[in-house]
Design an enzyme around this catalytic site. Sequence first.
Site, PDB file in Angstrom:
ATOM      1  N   CYS A 135      47.174  37.939  33.824  1.00  0.00           N
ATOM      2  CA  CYS A 135      47.977  37.796  35.041  1.00  0.00           C
ATOM      3  C   CYS A 135      48.888  39.006  35.221  1.00  0.00           C
ATOM      4  O   CYS A 135      49.074  39.500  36.336  1.00  0.00           O
ATOM      5  CB  CYS A 135      48.793  36.501  34.999  1.00  0.00           C
ATOM      6  SG  CYS A 135      49.856  36.315  33.552  1.00  0.00           S
ATOM      7  N   THR A 136      49.448  39.515  34.120  1.00  0.00           N
ATOM      8  CA  THR A 136      50.348  40.669  34.208  1.00  0.00           C
ATOM      9  C   THR A 136      49.597  41.915  34.653  1.00  0.00           C
ATOM     10  O   THR A 136      50.093  42.692  35.481  1.00  0.00           O
ATOM     11  CB  THR A 136      51.041  40.918  32.854  1.00  0.00           C
ATOM     12  OG1 THR A 136      51.727  39.729  32.447  1.00  0.00           O
ATOM     13  CG2 THR A 136      52.046  42.049  32.962  1.00  0.00           C
TER      14      THR A 136
END
Length: 294
Positions: A135-136
């Site tokens: 996600c990052t």
Amino acid sequence: IVFRAAQERSDIEIVAINDLLDAEYMAYMLKYDSTHGRFNGTVEVKDGHLIVNGKKIRVTAERDPANLKWNEAGVEVVAEATGLFLTDETARKHITAGAKKVVMTGPSKDSTPMFVRGANFDTYAGQDIVSNASCTTNCLAPLAKVVNDNFGIVEALMTTVHATTATQKTVDGPSHKDWRGGRGASQNIIPSSTGAAKAVGKVLPELNGKLTGMAFRVPTPNVSVVDLTVRLAKPATYEEIKKAMKAASEGAMKGVLGYTEDDVVSTDFNGETCTSVFDAKAGIALNDNFVKLV
């Protein structure tokens, strides 16, 4: 979350789920979510399978993906979200079971290619097993690409202020590999490592070796923020950077990179469909070569 997101689209149909949970509990978890609220639809269980909005979804509880017989359910793409099968060898069991393609929902642990919308998605060449990275990385990569394409990145450091994850402890507990990570999630800001910045170098090779980062785990249930501190190759005012971000959000990266000048906070992004949103009011510039972007 994958299931809920798929229900919002007309071009995706969920036909089968494999999980070690029983169907009744699966239905309960789908109906009720402490962060995202109640499911907008009908959920029932019949003969051990889910009935969602009137459509039957096959439910299995196989530990070995090779035994899943995906072809019998008409499965084309498997979202590999267990976190257990993150190599080509292990994920390929889904192909053996009849699926056509596999998307890992986390970073691969081998050379399985990673593709990120807004970064290198246009280089996808039909591989049957891919990773969607973390996600990052999905938040950072579009931001870094716009900056690098327009102004060049000499070097950069990233900090992600990251919401609590399911693997953290509710109170202090043993964590032999990561002592800090064993501390109570609701009581602490916890410094942590992250491979997300280095992973950007895989999806954007031109940034390989120019970018690294760290994380702080904080006591919030959802939404994380990326703080990217950059030394620019080409001088630019903060207004020029904002203009480039806005143009990208309305053009080539529409739907992937968002842009806001509102006075927002993290909960305002619950359910956000863009993987990255540039917060124009949160960033700062020391000079025309050194900036912090959020």
